[in-house]
Design an enzyme around this catalytic site. Structure first.
Site, short mmCIF file in Angstrom:
data_model
loop_
_atom_site.label_atom_id
_atom_site.label_comp_id
_atom_site.label_asym_id
_atom_site.label_seq_id
_atom_site.Cartn_x
_atom_site.Cartn_y
_atom_site.Cartn_z
N GLU A 49 14.71 -3.84 -12.07
CA GLU A 49 14.33 -4.97 -12.93
C GLU A 49 14.57 -6.40 -12.34
O GLU A 49 15.49 -6.49 -11.46
CB GLU A 49 15.08 -5.04 -14.25
N ASP A 87 20.23 0.10 -22.98
CA ASP A 87 19.36 -1.08 -22.29
C ASP A 87 18.23 -0.58 -21.71
O ASP A 87 17.70 -1.50 -20.94
CB ASP A 87 20.52 -1.96 -21.48
P1 NAD Z 1 29.29 3.67 -14.96
O1 NAD Z 1 28.38 4.78 -14.47
O2 NAD Z 1 30.04 2.96 -13.90
O3 NAD Z 1 30.22 3.99 -16.14
C1 NAD Z 1 29.41 4.69 -17.39
C2 NAD Z 1 30.68 5.48 -18.01
O4 NAD Z 1 30.12 5.97 -19.23
C3 NAD Z 1 31.02 6.93 -16.83
O5 NAD Z 1 32.45 6.73 -16.68
C4 NAD Z 1 30.69 8.03 -17.82
O6 NAD Z 1 31.38 9.21 -17.55
C5 NAD Z 1 30.86 7.46 -19.24
N1 NAD Z 1 30.02 8.19 -20.15
C6 NAD Z 1 28.62 8.54 -19.94
N2 NAD Z 1 28.34 9.31 -21.14
C7 NAD Z 1 29.41 9.21 -22.17
C8 NAD Z 1 29.71 9.75 -23.37
N3 NAD Z 1 28.76 10.32 -23.93
N4 NAD Z 1 30.81 9.45 -23.88
C9 NAD Z 1 31.79 8.70 -23.17
N5 NAD Z 1 31.60 8.31 -21.96
C10 NAD Z 1 30.56 8.53 -21.24
O7 NAD Z 1 28.33 2.44 -15.69
P2 NAD Z 1 28.62 0.76 -15.79
O8 NAD Z 1 28.32 0.05 -14.60
O9 NAD Z 1 30.17 0.75 -16.38
O10 NAD Z 1 27.59 0.46 -17.03
C11 NAD Z 1 27.74 1.27 -18.26
C12 NAD Z 1 26.65 0.89 -19.14
O11 NAD Z 1 26.24 -0.45 -19.07
C13 NAD Z 1 25.25 1.21 -18.18
O12 NAD Z 1 24.59 2.11 -19.15
C14 NAD Z 1 24.47 0.19 -17.67
O13 NAD Z 1 23.12 0.15 -17.75
C15 NAD Z 1 24.95 -0.97 -19.02
N6 NAD Z 1 25.05 -2.28 -18.75
C16 NAD Z 1 24.54 -3.00 -19.73
C17 NAD Z 1 24.67 -4.52 -19.48
C18 NAD Z 1 24.17 -5.49 -20.49
O14 NAD Z 1 24.16 -6.81 -20.08
N7 NAD Z 1 24.20 -4.87 -21.72
C19 NAD Z 1 25.12 -5.01 -18.16
C20 NAD Z 1 25.55 -4.10 -17.34
C21 NAD Z 1 25.65 -2.73 -17.46
#
Ligand code: NAD
Length: 348
Positions: free
Chosen positions: A62, A233
């Site tokens: 993005e 997101d």
């Molecule tokens: P990451 O991959 O480092 O961590 C995600 C974690 O979620 C992993 O440890 C995984 O095991 C866990 N997980 C997956 N499915 C699960 C479930 N059903 N129950 C419990 N845990 C589960 O990712 P990250 O960098 O920490 O990002 C997390 C999320 O936040 C992503 O989806 C990312 O796109 C989103 N994000 C959003 C914003 C925002 O501004 N809203 C900003 C950054 C990241």
């Protein structure tokens, strides 16, 4: 004389870490929340557009641009939930700030760490206005890259003292607990999201999965709770059961983007939502009663990145953690770009 704008300060990952450690991560997130708050107060001054997304089977790339008329910023960011299996991060980013008057960049920086800081600062800023008064306990579901930043921002900005951790991968929970040991937070590692929710006044969902997931079901959400939904997101990537949305007062960043990407993609396109910037300016109230369920349907909006870029740019004056990047061609005669190439050839 020609101003020397051709050398652009570049903040590498190493230098970003130096800067954050020098100031302290909690202070950085407090500061960035302040910059976001200031920019949300002048929301109407900004160019706004939903981010430009390029989707694939495995993820999304993005671009997130905005401008306040004086400065222009954009972030490049990806989201690839299966990356961690290959030892790569789900989210990585870099970004640029430029002055509108000349169009010349004034900062190029890593934004993977900065995104985690700004996302957590934004979440905690929203919770400051939306969470129940005096909330002390947060459930943190999804203990990946963003999670420690979220926990620390809620401590620094909202006064959270207790975080209940859960991840489907117990190793992620163990990592998060290890990293937060010594932070002053009381930590409880849980074996289910139901257990993590016990006694929590705030729940942050921050999981990564490219599907309509159901991290929280309706029966898990009692009255009075604040939900900080960070992980949903993208189109087809959500975390909350639709019934929770129907019981919640929903706050969003920029509706045209959130309707495509947020939890509310599950709702009718005219379902009422509140724009959070209006809470900041006092035009509309945040939480109005103790039994209300409030939901911050976070997707991440360009103005938050602009605020974070502005913050880093300002910090470089006192903390010169950058290196000069020869990024903009600078011919002696601005119209003699080809001549510059010929002179370089002649020099050999
Ligand atoms: P990451 O991959 O480092 O961590 C995600 C974690 O979620 C992993 O440890 C995984 O095991 C866990 N997980 C997956 N499915 C699960 C479930 N059903 N129950 C419990 N845990 C589960 O990712 P990250 O960098 O920490 O990002 C997390 C999320 O936040 C992503 O989806 C990312 O796109 C989103 N994000 C959003 C914003 C925002 O501004 N809203 C900003 C950054 C990241």
């Amino acid at each position: 004389m020609k101003p020397s704008l051709n050398i652009v300060p570049f903040v590498s990952v190493d230098n970003m870490m130096r800067l954050v450690l020098q100031i302290g991560p909690e202070q950085v997130m407090r500061d960035i929340a302040g910059y976001i708050e200031a920019d949300f107060r002048r929301w109407e001054n900004f160019d706004k557009t939903p981010r430009v997304a390029s989707h694939s089977e495995v993820g999304v790339i993005e671009l997130m641009p905005t401008s306040d008329g004086e400065m222009y910023g954009f972030k490049y960011v990806n989201g690839h939930p299966s990356n961690t299996k290959a030892g790569l991060q789900t989210v990585t980013a870099f970004g640029l700030l430029a002055e509108v008057e000349t169009g010349y960049p004034v900062l190029l920086t890593e934004m993977t760490i900065l995104t985690a800081l700004r996302t957590a600062a934004m979440s905690a800023l929203a919770a400051k206005h939306l969470a129940p008064k005096g909330a002390k306990t947060m459930a943190m579901i999804g203990n990946g890259a963003q999670s420690e930043f979220q926990a620390l921002a809620f401590k620094a900005i909202c006064g959270i003292t207790h975080v209940r951790l859960y991840d489907i991968d117990p190793e992620a929970t163990a990592k998060c607990a290890r990293n937060l040991a010594g932070s002053g937070l009381t930590l409880t590692s849980c074996t289910s999201s139901e257990q993590a929710m016990e006694g929590a006044e705030i729940v942050t969902t921050c999981t990564a999965d490219k599907q309509y997931a159901t991290i929280l079901t309706d029966n898990m959400v009692g009255s009075g709770i604040h939900i900080n939904a960070v992980g949903g997101d993208c189109p087809g990537k959500t975390e909350l059961h639709r019934d929770i949305l129907l019981r919640s007062q929903i706050f969003v960043e920029y509706p045209p983007q959130t309707r495509i990407e947020g939890e509310i993609q599950q709702l009718a396109p005219d379902h009422p939502v509140t724009e959070f910037w209006q809470v900041i300016t006092g035009q509309v109230p945040g939480r109005t009663d103790a039994r209300q369920i409030t939901l911050f349907d976070s997707v991440g909006f360009a103005i938050e990145d602009f605020s974070a870029l502005r913050y880093v740019h300002d910090q470089l004056k006192a903390h010169p953690y950058s290196e000069p990047l020869d990024m903009i061609a600078d011919p002696d005669d601005p119209r003699d770009l080809y001549g510059m190439l010929l002179r370089a050839k002649a020099k050999g």
